[in-house]
Design a protein around this motif. Structure first.
Motif, mmCIF file in Angstrom:
data_model
loop_
_atom_site.group_PDB
_atom_site.id
_atom_site.type_symbol
_atom_site.label_atom_id
_atom_site.label_comp_id
_atom_site.label_asym_id
_atom_site.label_seq_id
_atom_site.Cartn_x
_atom_site.Cartn_y
_atom_site.Cartn_z
ATOM 1 N N ARG A 31 0.820 -1.207 0.000
ATOM 2 C CA ARG A 31 0.000 0.000 0.000
ATOM 3 C C ARG A 31 0.859 1.264 0.000
ATOM 4 O O ARG A 31 1.965 1.286 0.548
ATOM 5 C CB ARG A 31 -0.882 0.032 1.248
ATOM 6 C CG ARG A 31 -1.898 -1.085 1.331
ATOM 7 C CD ARG A 31 -3.157 -0.763 0.581
ATOM 8 N NE ARG A 31 -4.204 -1.738 0.893
ATOM 9 C CZ ARG A 31 -5.363 -1.799 0.271
ATOM 10 N NH1 ARG A 31 -5.634 -0.956 -0.706
ATOM 11 N NH2 ARG A 31 -6.255 -2.708 0.609
ATOM 12 N N GLY A 32 0.303 2.310 -0.562
ATOM 13 C CA GLY A 32 0.991 3.596 -0.559
ATOM 14 C C GLY A 32 1.237 4.133 0.835
ATOM 15 O O GLY A 32 2.115 4.972 1.036
ATOM 16 N N ALA A 33 0.471 3.635 1.815
ATOM 17 C CA ALA A 33 0.648 4.080 3.200
ATOM 18 C C ALA A 33 2.068 3.852 3.690
ATOM 19 O O ALA A 33 2.579 4.614 4.520
ATOM 20 C CB ALA A 33 -0.341 3.355 4.113
ATOM 21 N N THR A 34 2.729 2.802 3.186
ATOM 22 C CA THR A 34 4.100 2.529 3.655
ATOM 23 C C THR A 34 5.060 3.630 3.215
ATOM 24 O O THR A 34 6.003 3.960 3.933
ATOM 25 C CB THR A 34 4.599 1.168 3.124
ATOM 26 O OG1 THR A 34 4.602 1.183 1.691
ATOM 27 C CG2 THR A 34 3.706 0.040 3.611
ATOM 28 N N PHE A 35 4.818 4.214 2.046
ATOM 29 C CA PHE A 35 5.664 5.315 1.581
ATOM 30 C C PHE A 35 5.392 6.586 2.365
ATOM 31 O O PHE A 35 6.285 7.405 2.568
ATOM 32 C CB PHE A 35 5.441 5.558 0.087
ATOM 33 C CG PHE A 35 5.722 4.350 -0.764
ATOM 34 C CD1 PHE A 35 7.020 3.995 -1.082
ATOM 35 C CD2 PHE A 35 4.686 3.560 -1.243
ATOM 36 C CE1 PHE A 35 7.287 2.881 -1.855
ATOM 37 C CE2 PHE A 35 4.945 2.444 -2.017
ATOM 38 C CZ PHE A 35 6.247 2.105 -2.324
ATOM 39 N N LYS A 36 4.144 6.738 2.791
ATOM 40 C CA LYS A 36 3.800 7.906 3.595
ATOM 41 C C LYS A 36 4.560 7.880 4.923
ATOM 42 O O LYS A 36 5.003 8.921 5.417
ATOM 43 C CB LYS A 36 2.286 7.932 3.856
ATOM 44 C CG LYS A 36 1.431 8.097 2.616
ATOM 45 C CD LYS A 36 1.651 9.428 1.926
ATOM 46 C CE LYS A 36 0.672 9.617 0.772
ATOM 47 N NZ LYS A 36 0.913 10.881 0.049
ATOM 48 N N THR A 37 4.720 6.684 5.499
ATOM 49 C CA THR A 37 5.466 6.607 6.758
ATOM 50 C C THR A 37 6.941 6.934 6.524
ATOM 51 O O THR A 37 7.583 7.563 7.368
ATOM 52 C CB THR A 37 5.330 5.221 7.410
ATOM 53 O OG1 THR A 37 5.802 4.210 6.520
ATOM 54 C CG2 THR A 37 3.882 4.926 7.759
#
Length: 203
Positions: A31-37
């Protein structure tokens, strides 16, 4: 790329466009969420200029991207997940301890994790549902004896990512139990085991 060919990717040297291409050929998505972190960590530690350096490194490798344009719930190649971390490692000369800190911070700023904890506020329900956070993630816990075993199957990529996972899961367990927690990595594919396994204990 077959998992057995992972060992042929030399990550002990600075990234090159060829290495980046090999990493990007890995099977799987995230998920793109991992890049946000990742971006939140860099903004906190190194500021906007630091994040721009990472983006410049990715562009140099042939994968130009702006972290702010990544969609949180969209799926992206898992190889790009590793390129993000490896680029951060190379740009800032991050150590294994730095990767551990990155992993530790990730659950605290992850939208997916926050949503998850809102849905399952009790320890028992949370441990029962943890496997839904991560595909092929298996958890067995005993609340009375104050321990949990987290097993991650089918996820052998690079040794450097082990430190990130240690920090990540330690923070997740601490968020669930809200108590001082210790951990031990009891199994690791890079030590000849079939899967990753972590034992967490709390008071």
């Amino acid at each position: 790329m077959a998992q057995e060919s992972l060992e042929k990717i030399n990550l002990s040297v600075p990234l090159t466009p060829q290495i980046a291409q090999n990493v990007m050929s890995l099977e799987g998505q995230t998920r793109g969420a991992t890049f946000k972190t990742d971006s939140e960590f860099i903004l906190k530690e190194k500021g906007k200029e630091g994040l721009e350096k990472v983006e410049a490194k990715l562009a140099e490798l042939g994968f130009p991207v702006k972290y702010k344009e990544i969609e949180t719930m969209k799926y992206y190649p898992i190889g790009f997940r590793f390129l993000s971390l490896l680029s951060i490692r190379d740009v800032f000369s991050f150590s294994e301890d730095d990767l551990f800190r990155m992993g530790s911070m990730a659950p605290k700023i992850s939208l997916v994790i926050r949503m998850f904890f809102n849905l399952f506020p009790s320890k028992r329900k949370t441990f029962d549902q943890v496997s839904n956070i991560w595909h092929k993630h298996y958890t067995v816990g005993n609340e009375d004896k104050k321990y949990v075993i987290i097993r991650l199957e089918g996820f052998k990529f690079f040794p450097f990512f082990c430190n990130y996972l240690r920090g990540y899961f330690l923070t997740v367990v601490k968020m669930i139990v809200n108590s001082p927690t210790t951990f031990e990595e009891t199994k690791c594919p890079f030590l000849g085991d079939e899967y990753h396994e972590y034992l967490f204990k709390w008071q």
